[in-house]
Design a protein around this motif. Structure first.
Motif, PDB file in Angstrom:
ATOM      1  N   TYR A   1      31.396  39.345 -15.703  1.00  0.00           N
ATOM      2  CA  TYR A   1      32.534  39.519 -14.483  1.00  0.00           C
ATOM      3  C   TYR A   1      33.353  40.707 -14.654  1.00  0.00           C
ATOM      4  N   ALA A   2      32.966  41.727 -14.083  1.00  0.00           N
ATOM      5  CA  ALA A   2      33.652  43.109 -14.081  1.00  0.00           C
ATOM      6  C   ALA A   2      33.272  43.959 -12.903  1.00  0.00           C
ATOM      7  N   LYS A   3      34.028  44.637 -12.419  1.00  0.00           N
ATOM      8  CA  LYS A   3      33.870  45.739 -11.780  1.00  0.00           C
ATOM      9  C   LYS A   3      32.646  46.555 -12.051  1.00  0.00           C
ATOM     10  N   GLY A   4      32.881  46.992 -13.336  1.00  0.00           N
ATOM     11  CA  GLY A   4      32.020  47.774 -13.921  1.00  0.00           C
ATOM     12  C   GLY A   4      32.052  47.745 -15.355  1.00  0.00           C
ATOM     13  N   LEU A   5      31.147  48.307 -16.154  1.00  0.00           N
ATOM     14  CA  LEU A   5      30.823  48.282 -17.428  1.00  0.00           C
ATOM     15  C   LEU A   5      30.378  49.576 -18.321  1.00  0.00           C
ATOM     16  N   LEU A   6      30.771  49.552 -19.550  1.00  0.00           N
ATOM     17  CA  LEU A   6      30.154  50.818 -20.103  1.00  0.00           C
ATOM     18  C   LEU A   6      28.848  50.444 -20.704  1.00  0.00           C
ATOM     19  N   LYS A   7      27.941  51.547 -20.798  1.00  0.00           N
ATOM     20  CA  LYS A   7      26.703  51.220 -21.264  1.00  0.00           C
ATOM     21  C   LYS A   7      26.414  52.412 -22.523  1.00  0.00           C
ATOM     22  N   LEU A   8      25.791  52.093 -23.549  1.00  0.00           N
ATOM     23  CA  LEU A   8      25.366  52.844 -24.460  1.00  0.00           C
ATOM     24  C   LEU A   8      23.714  52.861 -24.456  1.00  0.00           C
TER      25      LEU A   8
END
Length: 582
Positions: A184-191
């Protein structure tokens, strides 16, 4: 003689097996009720000599089970294993028969359940265990795609499970499940781990959005190896000495653990009568070291980082075996691959020429060529061909005996260090661990490590008395205070017999507080006390040039300090009378 045996039961003779050629035997028997076999047990088949029944030429085991081969096969996949709000996930389904054709009468029941609550954005909310229930028939052509509504998810980050029950017209039921994560977030970090690099992105839905971030690599001891600031999206080379990476951007973070990933290093070796060769696949460009042995003698060595390596040289030493050892660095530790490469004189190579696809009822011709280790055709080969349907999912190739004997390489001598009694203590590196463990968000650690030399916190009191509790800290440790002066009046002395509570009442307003430690005098000027509040204050004396610290006599009070305390202390003697009845 072919014998059937089960542990604890009498051996049953199934009859003689005649040789169809010298050294070759063939036979079969029917699993009939007269054998009185028990279901769900393992049995041993053994070929014995007719003269010496105790000696078995060869033996094998099989499990006797009652099972039904299902005619249909079902698949369940998810478009995303992790997604955030605004980015819907999709369920992909397919049902096929034994021939790979879509089922026309299949249907599916979908149940999505909450698996684990990761983080809630509200202090109180109800999150159901069953998020969604859905039913529909499968498409007759291709795959069936079902979009999971974004509205079924709560205002929280959760792990969830998609359960799919497939049914056909005969109500044959097959169950499949997959797990996924909803953020539940506007965006996310991805590796994302690529072949020889790491892709770092910030995603809002499927859109890559620029963002500033900091990327850190850590080793097996969780010590930081490198740290760099990036403008996302960014692609950075892999560090093979790192066990993983962490990326931070604003309040977001993401991590990747290389120990859960494959190095994708592959080694294949071959031996002919006149040469030894091996090929190495290294798509991640990891540093490697290779060693080639003829018996116990090292005959070749090298190193590199190339994605591909092909090695070949003339074989010497007759029929002695070769050994190829490759060591490479991955996820912060040394890995090893080894291939034994003897000259297999008795190994045969089968070349099968057959059509790629054979339809039901079709007759197909196949050509088979058999050659020896020199590549020459072999006559009078005993060839066995067999086939089975794809319904047998866990079938394996039968093992064949190897007639080539060779002396294996001696094991490598290893040394182990005994660290069982090793231990110690050291001060915590606050600049390193504060953010990595989230300690900078805890008020207690603000108290131990004041950001600007002093920490203050006001709290209401039950008795509405204005009061103060002063402390001294040094490198995250609380330093014992022996004397507390409030506006030059001693209100606490550690050597009295009865110690008061370490909270001192005072009028609201500004005050001067002095704290005497074992070797320092700490002066806090203009300390403001709020009316009916308790102030907790800590002074950090870690820095050598601290403005509020003065040196004092170590371990004892100066004559001036003793005279100041003398007017506020008194001694008393206590006489204890004891009456004993006679």
């Amino acid at each position: 003689m072919l014998q059937l045996n089960k542990y604890g039961r009498k051996v049953k003779n199934l009859g003689k097996v005649e040789a169809y050629r010298k050294g070759g035997f063939e036979g079969y028997f029917v699993l009939h009720d007269s054998l009185k076999l028990d279901l769900d047990y393992s049995y041993t088949l053994a070929l014995h000599s007719s003269d010496k029944a105790e000696e078995a030429y060869i033996s094998g085991t099989f499990s006797y089970e009652d099972y039904e081969l299902k005619e249909n096969d079902y698949t369940l996949t998810l478009r995303h294993e992790e997604h955030q709000s605004g980015k819907p996930n999709t369920i992909v389904l397919r049902g096929a028969n034994a021939n790979g054709m879509n089922l026309l009468d299949a249907r599916v029941e979908i149940v999505i359940k909450t698996n684990k609550i990761i983080k809630s954005e509200q202090a109180l909310q109800f999150i159901p265990d069953t998020l969604w229930v859905h039913q529909q028939p499968l498409d007759a052509i291709g795959e069936t795609e079902i979009a999971i509504p974004d509205s079924i998810f709560p205002k929280a980050s959760v792990d969830y499970t998609v359960n799919a029950s497939f049914l056909n017209s005969t109500n044959e039921r097959t169950h499949k499940s997959k797990n996924a994560t909803y953020r539940y977030a506007k965006g996310l970090l991805k590796l994302t781990l690529l072949q020889d690099s790491l892709l770092v992105q910030y995603l809002e839905g499927d859109t890559v959005v620029p963002m500033n971030a900091e990327l850190s690599a850590y080793d097996a001891a969780y010590d930081e190896l490198t740290s760099q600031k990036l403008r996302l999206p960014a692609r950075v080379p892999l560090n093979p000495y790192a066990e993983g990476y962490e990326v931070y951007a604003e309040s977001l973070s993401a991590a990747i653990d290389f120990t859960a990933e494959q190095a994708n290093v592959m080694l294949e070796a071959a031996r002919t009568q006149d040469s030894i060769s091996f090929s190495l696949q290294n798509p991640r460009h990891l540093p490697y070291w290779y060693f080639v042995y003829s018996g116990e003698k090292l005959v070749a060595r090298g190193d590199g980082k190339a994605p591909e390596l092909y090695f070949k040289q003339k074989a010497k030493g007759g029929d002695s075996p070769y050994f190829v050892v490759v060591q490479y660095m991955w996820a912060g530790s040394m890995q090893k691959l080894q291939e034994d490469v003897p000259l297999r004189k008795h190994m045969l190579t089968i070349d099968l020429q057959a059509p790629q696809v054979v339809y039901p009822g079709q007759e197909a011709s196949m050509k088979v060529a058999v050659s020896d280790v020199s590549g020459k055709p072999v006559a009078n080969v005993d060839l066995t061909a067999y086939a089975f349907t794809s319904k047998f999912k866990d079938s394996g190739m039968p093992s064949l005996p190897a007639w080539d004997k060779y002396k294996p390489q001696k094991p490598v001598r290893t040394l182990e260090k005994d660290d069982s009694n090793v231990g110690g203590k050291k001060l915590m590196d606050w600049s390193y661990w504060s953010r990595r463990m989230g300690l900078d968000s805890i008020a207690y650690y603000h108290f131990l490590y004041p950001q600007h030399g002093q920490f203050t916190a006001y709290a209401t009191t039950l008795d509405s008395i204005t009061q103060v509790s002063p402390f001294v800290v040094d490198s995250g440790r609380v330093v014992p205070v022996h004397v507390v002066y409030l506006d030059e009046v001693p209100v606490y002395f550690s050597q009295t017999d009865v110690l008061p509570a370490y909270a001192f009442a005072a009028d609201s307003g500004y005050h001067t507080i002095k704290l005497r430690t074992v070797d320092k005098l700490v002066t806090l000027d203009s300390v403001y006390l709020k009316h009916k509040y308790k102030l907790t204050i800590s002074a950090d004396i870690t820095a050598s040039n601290n403005r509020f610290v003065q040196a004092a006599e170590k371990g004892k009070l100066s004559p001036l300090e003793q005279r100041r305390l003398h007017g506020y202390l008194f001694t008393c003697s206590m006489v204890l009378a004891l009456t004993v009845p006679i």
